[in-house]
Design a protein around this motif. Structure first.
Motif, PDB file in Angstrom:
ATOM      1  N   ARG A 619      78.839 -71.584 142.701  1.00 34.68           N
ATOM      2  CA  ARG A 619      78.883 -72.920 142.075  1.00 34.68           C
ATOM      3  C   ARG A 619      80.146 -73.063 141.252  1.00 34.68           C
ATOM      4  O   ARG A 619      80.537 -72.151 140.527  1.00 34.68           O
ATOM      5  N   ILE A 620      80.769 -74.257 141.380  1.00 30.42           N
ATOM      6  CA  ILE A 620      81.895 -74.641 140.534  1.00 30.42           C
ATOM      7  C   ILE A 620      81.428 -75.808 139.654  1.00 30.42           C
ATOM      8  O   ILE A 620      80.826 -76.764 140.158  1.00 30.42           O
ATOM      9  N   TYR A 621      81.689 -75.719 138.351  1.00 26.11           N
ATOM     10  CA  TYR A 621      81.228 -76.781 137.453  1.00 26.11           C
ATOM     11  C   TYR A 621      82.397 -77.286 136.610  1.00 26.11           C
ATOM     12  O   TYR A 621      83.290 -76.534 136.243  1.00 26.11           O
ATOM     13  N   ILE A 622      82.339 -78.601 136.358  1.00 32.87           N
ATOM     14  CA  ILE A 622      83.363 -79.274 135.548  1.00 32.87           C
ATOM     15  C   ILE A 622      82.640 -80.130 134.511  1.00 32.87           C
ATOM     16  O   ILE A 622      81.743 -80.910 134.851  1.00 32.87           O
ATOM     17  N   LYS A 623      83.056 -80.018 133.246  1.00 32.47           N
ATOM     18  CA  LYS A 623      82.516 -80.835 132.156  1.00 32.47           C
ATOM     19  C   LYS A 623      83.680 -81.574 131.503  1.00 32.47           C
ATOM     20  O   LYS A 623      84.722 -80.974 131.228  1.00 32.47           O
ATOM     21  N   PHE A 624      83.482 -82.878 131.275  1.00 37.70           N
ATOM     22  CA  PHE A 624      84.545 -83.711 130.710  1.00 37.70           C
ATOM     23  C   PHE A 624      83.896 -84.660 129.700  1.00 37.70           C
ATOM     24  O   PHE A 624      83.252 -85.645 130.080  1.00 37.70           O
ATOM     25  N   HIS A 625      83.998 -84.336 128.388  1.00 34.77           N
ATOM     26  CA  HIS A 625      83.286 -85.083 127.352  1.00 34.77           C
ATOM     27  C   HIS A 625      84.201 -85.369 126.178  1.00 34.77           C
ATOM     28  O   HIS A 625      85.128 -84.612 125.908  1.00 34.77           O
ATOM     29  N   ARG A 626      83.874 -86.456 125.486  1.00 32.35           N
ATOM     30  CA  ARG A 626      84.598 -86.798 124.264  1.00 32.35           C
ATOM     31  C   ARG A 626      83.856 -86.189 123.089  1.00 32.35           C
ATOM     32  O   ARG A 626      82.635 -86.341 122.972  1.00 32.35           O
ATOM     33  N   ASN A 627      84.558 -85.522 122.216  1.00 27.39           N
ATOM     34  CA  ASN A 627      83.984 -84.900 121.030  1.00 27.39           C
ATOM     35  C   ASN A 627      84.769 -85.400 119.820  1.00 27.39           C
ATOM     36  O   ASN A 627      85.860 -84.920 119.541  1.00 27.39           O
ATOM     37  N   SER A 628      84.188 -86.388 119.141  1.00 31.01           N
ATOM     38  CA  SER A 628      84.882 -87.048 118.029  1.00 31.01           C
ATOM     39  C   SER A 628      86.226 -87.612 118.533  1.00 31.01           C
ATOM     40  O   SER A 628      86.248 -88.391 119.483  1.00 31.01           O
ATOM     41  N   LYS A 629      87.349 -87.215 117.962  1.00 30.34           N
ATOM     42  CA  LYS A 629      88.648 -87.726 118.406  1.00 30.34           C
ATOM     43  C   LYS A 629      89.228 -86.912 119.554  1.00 30.34           C
ATOM     44  O   LYS A 629      90.218 -87.320 120.174  1.00 30.34           O
ATOM     45  N   ASN A 630      88.650 -85.744 119.840  1.00 29.16           N
ATOM     46  CA  ASN A 630      89.171 -84.862 120.881  1.00 29.16           C
ATOM     47  C   ASN A 630      88.409 -85.035 122.185  1.00 29.16           C
ATOM     48  O   ASN A 630      87.315 -85.623 122.216  1.00 29.16           O
ATOM     49  N   ILE A 631      89.002 -84.492 123.267  1.00 33.96           N
ATOM     50  CA  ILE A 631      88.367 -84.507 124.585  1.00 33.96           C
ATOM     51  C   ILE A 631      88.235 -83.051 125.031  1.00 33.96           C
ATOM     52  O   ILE A 631      89.185 -82.263 124.937  1.00 33.96           O
ATOM     53  N   LEU A 632      87.047 -82.685 125.523  1.00 34.37           N
ATOM     54  CA  LEU A 632      86.762 -81.322 125.979  1.00 34.37           C
ATOM     55  C   LEU A 632      86.711 -81.293 127.504  1.00 34.37           C
ATOM     56  O   LEU A 632      85.969 -82.072 128.110  1.00 34.37           O
TER      57      LEU A 632
END
Length: 695
Positions: A619-632
């Protein structure tokens, strides 16, 4: 009606109401007390009457006791000797003892001797049959061992009757019979009882069907447990009623006593004196109060009213009211003088403000038009005169609708009505665009905003108008220029995308002639990098703003393309994407896209080798989320992992060097986690458009 007259009327009403209230209260209080005394006195009187009657019965019972407990009587009842009758039972005996009946009955219930005697006519007569009914063998008169005393009701009238067993003079027995004495309660006896209690007495049979109404009322109100009843007959007399039982305990007759209502008359006299005294006191208080009010209040109020009326007529606010003394009216006069002073000051300030307002209105660059609630123009400044061409004399009093073309009258009326539905309307001050008519009927574009206020329930409206003909023309030119630039930018993105696709195609064609596997992989990776950038430009010219793209959708398309490029089936290697809807500009999207391209490519190439096909999950996984002013951004796989000795900061592989460089380009940080699998965690902030890029 003047205040003095109102005061007189009010005092009169107050005195009248006070007297009425005091009369009613006194009537309740005094009447209750006198009535209680009157009823108690009448109750005592009727109780006295019953006690006197009981006393008569007791006296008669004592008399019969002397006769029944006597040896001569004891012998007579046995041998019936005539000497006893001749010596003791004479007519004088009846007269002396006031008896109407003497009866001797032996132990067998037979009458040995019996005689009735009329005390008024001095005549004797035989015992009546109605009396004999009470002398039967089972009669209570004969069966009682202690004797009986009480009342019996006969057709001839009620009778006091007593009986006693015949015994020896020593009271020894056995009893040889019964002696009975009787006395009618006739008019003579009733008169005698009335004299004893000093009140009139009336006696009515309890079962008399023709008894008077007051006796009927008393009979309905009395009972064995409550044998007395008190009721006023009229304003002069009050009556008491008593229920008297016969020797069998049944109601025999109702005894009535009447007395003059002395307490009631005393109450009436007391109440009359009280009301007269109260009336005199109230009148004196009213006169004193009126004199005091007139001297202390009414005269001052009259003077205040006259002075204020003079000030109102003359309009001279500098005039003051005379304030003498230290009472509340003097304080009122001082307050009025202070109010007049403040009004005078306010008027001066108002005149000054009016001049300032007029100056501001006249000097304003925009047209200012003031109207009343009907839309008629009340104020017209110089800017309005220059804008529309009407002089102040020409336009004042005219409807404001003449300033707008006919086809805009309805819409303008809606604009006028909308802001003024309420004082807090959210449309207040909103700017609207419309067309205006100059005096020469030429059209021009304008902006108009409205405000309103209310004075004494009348609304006033103010329209501020600005000629926007030139600014509208400039705005249209700017919009046209922007449309041209947008079209040019779309064309640039489109051509960049096409050029990159051409480069990708050339790389694909060239790679067909490469036999070396490593060189072939280099071409393929270069081709994928070009595709990732081409996809950015494709999404940019398809987006509305041409400046930012929805990066979550881009990630999905990029990963699908990479899987296809390396021929990996998503059934063999699962792809798990969790991405927020975040919009990135081109300066940020291109390096982030290249980072994802490098890391996913690395996983597809090395994480799942063929010799490790029995791996539990690929499995390949990708997470793309906004955390306050930053992006993870997290990219990881569940493959075999990186070598233990690899150092992300000093790795010489092209892919990791490129990733490190791209992370620096977006001012981010990267962290590698390897605990049986591989995970890259990148934290960055979006690069502002046209900002310098750190290399």
């Amino acid at each position: 009606m003047k205040l003095r007259e109102k005061t007189l009327v009010l005092l009169g009403i107050t005195i009248t109401c006070s007297i009425i209230v005091m009369y009613m209260a006194s009537n309740v209080v005094l009447m209750g007390g006198f009535q209680t005394l009157e009823e108690q006195n009448t109750l005592q009187n009727i109780q006295l009457a019953t006690n006197v009657l009981s006393g008569e019965i007791s006296d008669l019972n004592k008399t019969i006791n002397d006769w029944a407990v006597w040896d001569d009587t004891y012998i007579f009842i046995q041998n019936h000797n005539s000497r006893y009758v001749q010596s003791n039972l004479l007519n004088s005996t009846f007269t002396d003892l006031k008896l109407n009946l003497i009866v001797y009955v032996d132990s067998s219930g037979n009458i040995v001797y019996g005689k009735e005697f009329d005390l008024q006519k001095k005549e004797e007569k035989p015992v009546s049959e109605s009396i004999k009914k009470y002398i039967s063998k089972d009669s209570i008169l004969l069966s009682s061992q202690d004797g009986v005393k009480g009342i019996i009701m006969l057709p001839e009238g009620p009778m006091i009757i007593v009986s006693h067993p015949i015994l020896t003079s020593n009271g020894d027995g056995p009893s040889k019979g019964t002696l009975i004495f009787g006395r009618y309660l006739n008019d003579v006896e009733i008169q005698h009882l009335s004299g004893e209690i000093l009140s009139s007495l009336t006696l009515i049979s309890y079962n008399d069907s023709n008894m008077p109404a007051d006796f009927q009322t008393a009979r309905e109100s009395m009972s064995q447990s409550s044998p007395f009843f008190i009721k006023p007959i009229n304003n002069s007399y009050i009556a008491g009623y008593a229920l008297v039982n016969d020797i069998n305990g049944k109601p025999a007759f109702i005894l009535k006593t009447e007395r003059p209502r002395g307490f009631y008359k005393e109450y009436q006299n007391t109440l009359s004196y009280f009301i007269a005294s109260l009336l005199i006191i109230c009148c004196l208080l009213a006169v004193i109060t009126l004199i005091y009010l007139d001297r202390s209040i009414l005269s001052k109020l009259s003077r205040f009213s006259r002075d204020i009326s003079i000030i109102g007529k003359k309009g001279d606010l500098s005039t003051r009211i005379l304030a003498d003394g230290e009472d509340e009216l003097s304080s009122l006069a001082e307050s009025i003088n202070g109010m007049l002073s403040r009004i005078e000051t306010s008027q001066d300030q108002l005149k000054k403000s009016e001049l300032e307002f007029r100056s501001l209105v006249e000097l304003a660059n925009n047209s200012i038009v003031l109207t009343d609630s009907t839309g008629k123009i009340m104020l017209w400044n110089r800017s309005a005169q220059r804008m529309f061409g009407y002089s102040e004399n020409e336009i004042l009093g005219k409807p404001i609708s003449i300033l707008f073309p006919d086809e805009y009258h309805e819409s303008y009326q809606k604009v006028m009505d909308n802001p003024y539905n309420s004082a807090n309307s959210q449309n207040m001050g909103v700017i609207y665009e419309s067309y205006g008519f100059k005096k020469d009927k030429s059209r021009f574009m304008l902006e108009i905003s409205h405000i309103s206020w209310k004075i004494k329930n009348e609304k006033f409206y103010c329209a501020i108008i600005r000629d926007i003909t030139d600014s509208k023309q400039a705005e249209n030119e700017i919009k046209e220029s922007l449309r041209e630039k947008e079209a040019l930018l779309m064309e640039i993105h489109h051509r960049v995308k096409n050029n990159m696709q051409i480069i990708s195609s050339l790389l694909s064609l060239q790679s067909r002639y490469i036999k070396d596997k490593d060189a072939f992989e280099v071409f393929k990776e270069s081709q994928n990098r070009v595709k990732s950038m081409a996809m950015i430009h494709e999404r940019l010219y398809n987006s509305k703003g041409l400046a930012k793209i929805d990066f979550a959708g881009y990630i999905k398309n990029l990963v699908d393309d990479l899987f296809g490029s390396y021929g990996v089936n998503q059934d063999d290697v699962k792809i798990d994407i969790s991405a927020d809807k975040i919009f990135l500009n081109a300066d940020t999207a291109i390096p982030v896209g290249l980072i994802i391209n490098e890391l996913v490519t690395n996983s597809l190439k090395y994480a799942f080798p063929a010799e490790n096909s029995d791996h539990e999950e690929s499995r390949i996984y990708i997470k793309f989320h906004r955390n306050s002013k930053n992006i993870l951004l997290v990219v990881g796989d569940t493959g075999i992992g990186l070598p233990e000795d690899i150092d992300l900061q000093y790795s010489e592989t092209l892919g990791l060097r490129l990733v490190r460089s791209l992370v620096d380009q977006i001012n981010g940080t990267i962290e590698l986690r390897s605990n049986g699998q591989t995970e890259f965690r990148i934290i960055f902030t979006q690069i502002e458009q046209n900002s310098p890029v750190t290399n």
